[in-house]
Design a protein around this motif. Structure first.
Motif, short mmCIF file in Angstrom:
data_model
loop_
_atom_site.label_atom_id
_atom_site.label_comp_id
_atom_site.label_asym_id
_atom_site.label_seq_id
_atom_site.Cartn_x
_atom_site.Cartn_y
_atom_site.Cartn_z
N ASP A 21 0.83 -1.19 0.00
CA ASP A 21 0.00 0.00 0.00
C ASP A 21 0.88 1.26 0.00
O ASP A 21 2.10 1.17 -0.07
N PHE A 22 0.25 2.41 0.09
CA PHE A 22 0.98 3.68 -0.01
C PHE A 22 1.93 3.92 1.16
O PHE A 22 2.79 4.79 1.08
N LEU A 23 1.81 3.15 2.23
CA LEU A 23 2.73 3.28 3.36
C LEU A 23 3.75 2.14 3.41
O LEU A 23 4.47 2.00 4.40
N GLY A 24 3.80 1.32 2.35
CA GLY A 24 4.78 0.26 2.28
C GLY A 24 4.41 -1.02 3.01
O GLY A 24 5.26 -1.87 3.23
N ARG A 25 3.14 -1.19 3.37
CA ARG A 25 2.70 -2.39 4.08
C ARG A 25 2.13 -3.40 3.09
O ARG A 25 1.47 -3.03 2.12
N ASP A 26 2.39 -4.69 3.33
CA ASP A 26 1.81 -5.75 2.50
C ASP A 26 0.33 -5.89 2.82
O ASP A 26 -0.04 -6.08 3.99
N VAL A 27 -0.50 -5.81 1.79
CA VAL A 27 -1.94 -5.98 1.95
C VAL A 27 -2.46 -6.91 0.86
O VAL A 27 -1.88 -7.00 -0.22
N VAL A 28 -3.55 -7.58 1.16
CA VAL A 28 -4.13 -8.51 0.20
C VAL A 28 -4.81 -7.72 -0.92
O VAL A 28 -5.47 -6.71 -0.67
N ARG A 29 -4.61 -8.15 -2.15
CA ARG A 29 -5.26 -7.53 -3.32
C ARG A 29 -6.39 -8.40 -3.83
O ARG A 29 -7.27 -7.90 -4.53
N GLY A 30 -6.36 -9.70 -3.51
CA GLY A 30 -7.46 -10.54 -3.95
C GLY A 30 -7.19 -12.02 -3.74
O GLY A 30 -6.04 -12.46 -3.65
N TYR A 31 -8.29 -12.77 -3.66
CA TYR A 31 -8.27 -14.23 -3.55
C TYR A 31 -9.12 -14.79 -4.68
O TYR A 31 -10.14 -14.21 -5.05
N GLY A 32 -8.74 -15.95 -5.17
CA GLY A 32 -9.54 -16.62 -6.18
C GLY A 32 -9.18 -18.09 -6.23
O GLY A 32 -8.14 -18.52 -5.71
N SER A 33 -10.03 -18.89 -6.87
CA SER A 33 -9.73 -20.31 -7.02
C SER A 33 -10.29 -20.81 -8.34
O SER A 33 -11.23 -20.23 -8.90
N ALA A 34 -9.69 -21.89 -8.82
CA ALA A 34 -10.15 -22.52 -10.05
C ALA A 34 -9.97 -24.02 -9.92
O ALA A 34 -9.00 -24.50 -9.32
N LEU A 35 -10.90 -24.74 -10.49
CA LEU A 35 -10.82 -26.20 -10.53
C LEU A 35 -9.83 -26.58 -11.62
O LEU A 35 -9.85 -26.03 -12.72
N ILE A 36 -8.93 -27.51 -11.31
CA ILE A 36 -8.00 -28.00 -12.33
C ILE A 36 -8.83 -28.77 -13.36
O ILE A 36 -9.64 -29.62 -12.98
N PRO A 37 -8.67 -28.47 -14.64
CA PRO A 37 -9.51 -29.13 -15.67
C PRO A 37 -9.36 -30.65 -15.63
O PRO A 37 -8.29 -31.19 -15.36
N ILE A 38 -10.44 -31.33 -15.97
CA ILE A 38 -10.46 -32.80 -15.94
C ILE A 38 -9.96 -33.38 -17.26
O ILE A 38 -9.62 -34.55 -17.34
N THR A 39 -9.89 -32.56 -18.31
CA THR A 39 -9.45 -33.05 -19.62
C THR A 39 -8.00 -32.68 -19.87
O THR A 39 -7.52 -31.64 -19.43
N SER A 40 -7.32 -33.53 -20.62
CA SER A 40 -5.93 -33.26 -20.99
C SER A 40 -5.86 -32.12 -21.99
O SER A 40 -6.80 -31.86 -22.73
N GLY A 41 -4.72 -31.45 -22.02
CA GLY A 41 -4.49 -30.39 -22.99
C GLY A 41 -4.12 -29.08 -22.34
O GLY A 41 -3.92 -29.00 -21.13
N LEU A 42 -4.02 -28.05 -23.18
CA LEU A 42 -3.72 -26.70 -22.71
C LEU A 42 -5.01 -25.98 -22.38
O LEU A 42 -5.94 -25.97 -23.19
N HIS A 43 -5.06 -25.38 -21.21
CA HIS A 43 -6.26 -24.68 -20.76
C HIS A 43 -5.89 -23.27 -20.33
O HIS A 43 -5.00 -23.09 -19.49
N ASP A 44 -6.55 -22.27 -20.90
CA ASP A 44 -6.40 -20.89 -20.48
C ASP A 44 -7.59 -20.55 -19.59
O ASP A 44 -8.74 -20.60 -20.03
N ILE A 45 -7.31 -20.22 -18.35
CA ILE A 45 -8.36 -20.00 -17.36
C ILE A 45 -8.21 -18.60 -16.78
O ILE A 45 -7.12 -18.21 -16.36
N LYS A 46 -9.29 -17.85 -16.77
CA LYS A 46 -9.32 -16.53 -16.14
C LYS A 46 -9.99 -16.70 -14.77
O LYS A 46 -11.09 -17.23 -14.68
N VAL A 47 -9.31 -16.27 -13.74
CA VAL A 47 -9.81 -16.41 -12.38
C VAL A 47 -10.16 -15.01 -11.85
O VAL A 47 -9.28 -14.15 -11.77
N ASP A 48 -11.43 -14.79 -11.54
CA ASP A 48 -11.83 -13.53 -10.90
C ASP A 48 -11.30 -13.51 -9.48
O ASP A 48 -11.40 -14.50 -8.76
N MET A 49 -10.76 -12.38 -9.09
CA MET A 49 -10.17 -12.23 -7.76
C MET A 49 -11.06 -11.32 -6.91
O MET A 49 -11.58 -10.31 -7.39
#
Length: 176
Positions: free
Chosen positions: A79-107
């Motif tokens: 933050d503006f005073l140099g302290r570590d603060v959380v910007r966001g949390y998110g989670s995604a399920l690991i895909p069940i199918t093989s291959g390359l997966h591009d996943i956007k995770v909302d935070m």
């Protein structure tokens, strides 16, 4: 890999990942938790996302598909005073199918329960945060938490599955 994150005007941010999985799952190789470098915006292109290109390399084994792995991502900044603060949390399920997966995770970041608490947390430099970053992977207790969207993170996952037919699953990706 955790490719990039977009958190508006936030700069000098880093991310942490951890996996949440069922009791029948175990890690064969790799780490279940990782911490990236601190990345900053390109000063000539301030609206571009922050790039981490943070690799994730982990292999799981299981005797049961219950508790399929999820990845929990936590993003922190200064933050503006140099302290570590959380910007966001998110989670995604690991895909069940093989291959390359591009996943956007909302935070999302938790918000204070009242305007007075919000002001006090801002003044003290102690914004609300979850006790356990895996909290976002679970359903219990989340219905009472108040959050606001703070950004998004992009994941590029190369998934390889093996032996899914033994569990009665037929997947559409290439299985080796």
């Amino acid at each position: 890999q955790i490719s990039w994150g977009n958190f508006g005007s936030s700069d000098y941010i880093y991310c942490r990942y951890t996996f949440h999985f069922g009791n029948d799952w175990s890690i064969v190789s790799g780490l279940d938790t990782g911490l990236s470098q601190t990345a900053c915006k390109n000063s000539s292109r301030p609206y571009d996302p922050i790039v981490w290109n943070f690799p994730i390399d982990v292999s799981f084994t299981t005797t049961n598909v219950f508790g399929w792995p999820r990845i929990a991502i936590s993003v922190y900044g200064v933050d503006f005073l140099g302290r570590d603060v959380v910007r966001g949390y998110g989670s995604a399920l690991i895909p069940i199918t093989s291959g390359l997966h591009d996943i956007k995770v909302d935070m999302f970041a938790p918000i204070a329960s009242s305007y007075a608490n919000q002001l006090i947390s801002w003044l003290m430099g102690n914004p609300p945060e979850f006790f356990d970053s895996k909290f976002v992977c679970q359903g219990e207790g989340r219905e009472v938490s108040r959050v606001q969207k703070t950004g998004e993170v992009s994941l590029n996952l190369h998934v390889l599955t093996k032996g899914m037919q033994s569990f009665g699953y037929v997947v559409t990706g290439k299985e080796r």
